[in-house]
Design a protein around this motif. Structure first.
Motif, mmCIF file in Angstrom:
data_model
loop_
_atom_site.group_PDB
_atom_site.id
_atom_site.type_symbol
_atom_site.label_atom_id
_atom_site.label_comp_id
_atom_site.label_asym_id
_atom_site.label_seq_id
_atom_site.Cartn_x
_atom_site.Cartn_y
_atom_site.Cartn_z
ATOM 1 N N ILE A 3 -35.149 34.592 12.933
ATOM 2 C CA ILE A 3 -36.384 35.468 12.866
ATOM 3 C C ILE A 3 -36.002 36.894 12.596
ATOM 4 C CG2 ILE A 3 -37.992 36.257 14.593
ATOM 5 C CD1 ILE A 3 -36.277 33.131 15.371
ATOM 6 N N THR B 163 -41.081 38.631 18.262
ATOM 7 C CA THR B 163 -39.686 37.884 17.653
ATOM 8 C C THR B 163 -38.774 37.177 18.646
ATOM 9 O OG1 THR B 163 -38.990 40.356 17.875
ATOM 10 C CG2 THR B 163 -39.770 39.282 15.736
ATOM 11 N N GLN B 164 -38.824 37.989 19.976
ATOM 12 C CA GLN B 164 -38.022 37.560 21.038
ATOM 13 C C GLN B 164 -38.502 36.442 21.531
ATOM 14 O OE1 GLN B 164 -38.521 40.875 23.773
ATOM 15 N NE2 GLN B 164 -36.864 41.847 22.884
ATOM 16 N N ALA C 112 -31.839 32.642 15.652
ATOM 17 C CA ALA C 112 -31.150 33.946 15.552
ATOM 18 C C ALA C 112 -32.149 34.966 15.508
ATOM 19 C CB ALA C 112 -30.100 33.837 14.547
ATOM 20 N N LEU C 113 -31.851 35.955 16.061
ATOM 21 C CA LEU C 113 -33.000 37.199 15.733
ATOM 22 C C LEU C 113 -32.167 38.240 15.228
ATOM 23 C CD1 LEU C 113 -35.529 38.713 16.417
ATOM 24 C CD2 LEU C 113 -34.903 39.463 18.810
ATOM 25 N N GLN D 160 -37.496 33.454 19.031
ATOM 26 C CA GLN D 160 -35.966 33.379 19.194
ATOM 27 C C GLN D 160 -36.033 32.070 20.240
ATOM 28 O OE1 GLN D 160 -33.732 36.350 20.966
ATOM 29 N NE2 GLN D 160 -31.896 35.691 19.751
ATOM 30 N N GLU D 161 -36.534 32.316 21.444
ATOM 31 C CA GLU D 161 -36.498 31.493 22.482
ATOM 32 C C GLU D 161 -37.255 30.360 22.102
ATOM 33 O OE1 GLU D 161 -38.270 33.488 25.800
ATOM 34 O OE2 GLU D 161 -36.846 35.131 26.019
#
Length: 301
Positions: free
Chosen positions: A181, A122-123, A132-133, A126-127
């Motif tokens: 996400i 998920t991180q 938005a996470l 996001q990048e």
């Protein structure tokens, strides 16, 4: 032999005789006093038709899995006097239901058991997507989780169900500005509840087409749901390496292989939207690449 078992001069018993086709049984009720054994009643028993719904459905729908905002809300509303924290949760829910319409950007949910790589994935998404996470249940409910975890399933699951609706409000707001996400969502809430409620073997789960797997009619629907899976031994190795305190359900997953199987199968059976299953055993780069291809295909990104 029966006298030796019951240790009594008087006892009752039933005998059963089946018809040749097995569709009809004759039940005879006998009573014995001393040396006298007499038939006191006779009944005929037929095989009942298979019920339309598995009996466990009565214990799942709107008691541990909720399919509308109103049903979950009503439970906490009735708890306000004995659980004061319910009032604050309901206030948050009231505010969030004012806006839960999805924006123009896609919403991607990442599901899976602990240590399947959800956080890393998920991180990274996001990048790459510049999105938005979010996590479900949302951080605003963290202060009350321990309080509601100690409550019976009816109340505990209502709390987490409302958490999904509060998350939906955040998702709606963020999806108007960028891709979103989400680390877990309704699939997790339902899968754990169903697996916990249904005893017995994997075959005891409601059938694949059961209504227990339907998506709530009033909950924001994501564009894509990815279910990460890894082999049990690999997941155990990752958990050991993390060295973090286990939740009650995570401890149950590790100790009870059957429970883990039921959770994963419940994940797979939820429909509209269904999960796209991804093997997360390879390297994180390979998993990320595969998920990005899915997003490109399903979300036009």
């Amino acid at each position: 032999m029966l006298k030796d078992l019951v240790k009594s001069e008087e006892f009752h018993l039933c005998t059963y005789v089946s018809s040749e086709d097995g569709k009809l049984w004759q039940q005879c009720v006998w009573s014995q006093r001393g040396k006298e054994c007499t038939e006191v009643a006779k009944h005929y028993i037929t095989v009942a038709a298979k019920p339309e719904y598995h009996p466990t459905l009565l214990n799942i729908i709107n008691t541990v899995v909720y399919y509308s905002f109103e049903d979950a809300y009503r439970v906490l509303q009735e708890c306000k006097e004995c659980i004061p924290e319910s009032k604050e949760v309901l206030e948050l829910a009231d505010q969030c239901m004012k806006n839960s319409t999805k924006g123009r950007f896609p919403v991607i949910v990442i599901e899976g058991l602990d240590a399947t790589g959800k956080t890393t994935l998920t991180q990274s998404l996001q990048e790459i997507l510049r999105g938005a996470l979010l996590r479900s249940p949302p951080g605003c409910l963290s202060q009350w989780r321990a309080r509601f975890d100690a409550e019976p399933p009816l109340i505990r699951r209502a709390f987490y169900a409302l958490g999904n609706y509060i998350s939906a409000c955040d998702i709606a707001r963020e999806s108007a500005k960028s891709p979103v996400i989400v680390d877990r969502y309704w699939h997790s809430t339902a899968a754990y509840a169903i697996a916990t409620e249904v005893g017995g073997t994997l075959e005891s789960l409601p059938s694949s087409h059961s209504e227990v797997y339907r998506w709530p009619r009033d909950l924001l629907t994501p564009d894509l749901v990815v279910l990460l899976t890894v082999r049990p031994e690999e997941r155990a190795r990752r958990l050991l390496a993390r060295g973090v305190e286990k939740t009650r359900e995570e401890a149950e997953l590790e100790a009870n292989n059957l429970f883990r199987q039921k959770v994963e199968e419940a994940y797979r059976r939820i429909q509209d939207p269904a999960c796209v299953v991804i093997d997360a055993s390879p390297s994180k780069e390979e998993v990320l690449s595969e998920v990005l291809l899915l997003i490109q295909k399903h979300c036009n990104l």
